[in-house]
Enzyme design. Structure first.
Site, short mmCIF file in Angstrom:
data_model
loop_
_atom_site.label_atom_id
_atom_site.label_comp_id
_atom_site.label_asym_id
_atom_site.label_seq_id
_atom_site.Cartn_x
_atom_site.Cartn_y
_atom_site.Cartn_z
N GLY A 1 0.83 -1.20 0.00
CA GLY A 1 0.00 0.00 0.00
C GLY A 1 0.86 1.24 0.00
N GLY B 1 -0.34 4.52 -0.05
CA GLY B 1 -1.07 5.71 0.31
C GLY B 1 -0.27 6.50 1.34
N GLY C 1 1.39 4.15 4.03
CA GLY C 1 2.43 3.32 3.42
C GLY C 1 3.68 4.11 3.10
N ASN D 1 -7.83 0.94 10.04
CA ASN D 1 -8.79 1.54 10.96
C ASN D 1 -9.93 0.56 11.21
OD1 ASN D 1 -7.60 4.07 11.42
ND2 ASN D 1 -8.43 4.88 9.51
N ALA E 1 -1.15 12.18 8.46
CA ALA E 1 -0.40 12.20 7.21
C ALA E 1 -1.34 12.36 6.04
CB ALA E 1 0.42 10.91 7.05
N LYS F 1 -8.51 3.15 19.29
CA LYS F 1 -8.50 3.84 18.00
C LYS F 1 -9.89 3.84 17.37
CE LYS F 1 -6.54 5.87 14.46
NZ LYS F 1 -5.64 5.16 13.53
N ASN G 1 -12.03 7.06 16.02
CA ASN G 1 -12.48 7.12 14.62
C ASN G 1 -13.99 7.23 14.50
OD1 ASN G 1 -9.95 7.01 13.39
ND2 ASN G 1 -9.89 4.77 13.40
N ASN H 1 -14.24 10.89 12.63
CA ASN H 1 -14.38 10.72 11.18
C ASN H 1 -15.79 11.04 10.67
OD1 ASN H 1 -11.89 9.76 9.60
ND2 ASN H 1 -11.75 8.58 11.48
#
Length: 300
Positions: free
Chosen positions: A7, A9, A12, A102, A127, A181, A185, A189
């Site tokens: 990955g 993204g 990664g 996630n 990030a 986490k 989220n 989110n």
């Protein structure tokens, strides 16, 4: 240590950059074009006014053979079903897999994997991928990792080979780190994506704050969380530490991409259904995000 990262993204690229200082990194990309770009230009990290480049090996994912000591999977959870069969068939007897997704929806798939060592982790860094070989490090945090199956030897090697600006902590309980986490989220989110605001606005706006508290109470009831004050303080702390940041879900909605709502609130709804509990707020914000994802052409 030889480390493969599946990955390319934001996460990664971020891990490839920082882990390359003391490890031999190969990053596996979705496209041949991106692999060639990283191979020729390196991975560029922007941190405030500072820009640095590191060189790593980059190849398309179809060339992954599981030959590394540790493979870190950083793709979003909804991409896992397409790569899990490859991970199952290719992993060797000494290799290990570290999943950094996630949510907790992916746990149901891990028992089917044949890998002798499976690890799980959560990432607190902020990030953003600026292009196919450039990542912006927007916020510092801690990566927590724990054993799901097998020995912890490769995790210990990973922790020992990290640098001060990118710490990794070996924890005892993978359920605890994923739940912590997940709760963050579940609040930040969907609410930031719905209201189209930065993380800190959820705390500074008193009306949004009331919604934060109501959604939090519903979610911790469903998940049967006992140390609620600690978790709520953590949610507020993350909002304050990342006050100017846009959540990944807000960015996905703005870019017209699929979100990880199924891995986050979707998991909570599965738990509510299993326990025969009501979850009106969770249902509403789940449907709000699915509505923002909705494209009529997908249903024609």
């Amino acid at each position: 240590m030889k480390i493969g990262i599946i990955g390319a993204g934001a996460i990664g690229l971020l891990f490839s950059y920082y882990l390359s200082e003391k490890n031999q990194i190969t990053i596996y990309t979705r496209s041949k074009r991106q692999a060639e770009l990283i191979q020729s230009k390196g991975i560029c990290l922007m941190d405030g006014e500072t820009t640095n480049i590191v060189r790593v090996e980059a190849v398309p994912f179809e060339l992954w053979t599981g030959s590394e000591d540790l493979t870190i999977i950083t793709v979003k959870q909804y991409h896992l079903p397409t790569i899990l069969p490859v991970l199952t068939n290719q992993i060797n007897d000494w290799g290990s897999l570290l999943f950094l997704q996630n949510g907790m929806g992916h746990l149901k798939w891990l028992s089917e994997l044949k890998a002798p060592r499976i690890y799980l982790g959560s990432v607190e860094h902020g990030a953003a991928r600026l292009n196919e070989h450039t990542v912006s490090h927007n916020g510092y945090g801690l990566t927590k990792v724990a054993v799901y199956r097998g020995s912890e030897d490769h995790l210990r090697s990973l922790v020992g080979a990290t640098q001060a600006r990118f710490p990794i902590s070996l924890e005892d309980d993978y359920q605890a780190i994923l739940l912590t986490k997940l709760i963050v989220n579940c609040i930040i989110n969907p609410l930031t994506a719905t209201f189209q605001v930065t993380n800190g606005t959820l705390v500074s706006n008193p009306y949004y704050y009331l919604i934060v508290t109501s959604l939090f109470e519903e979610i911790v009831n469903i998940l049967n969380i006992h140390n609620r004050e600690e978790h709520f303080a953590n949610v507020l702390s993350v909002c304050q530490k990342t006050t100017a940041n846009q959540s990944s879900m807000l960015k996905d909605i703005a870019a017209g991409r699929e979100t990880e709502i199924d891995a986050i609130l979707g998991y909570v709804l599965e738990e509510a259904n299993r326990k025969q509990m009501q979850a009106p707020l969770t249902h509403n914000y789940y449907n709000l995000i699915k509505g923002k994802e909705f494209k009529e052409e997908d249903f024609r």
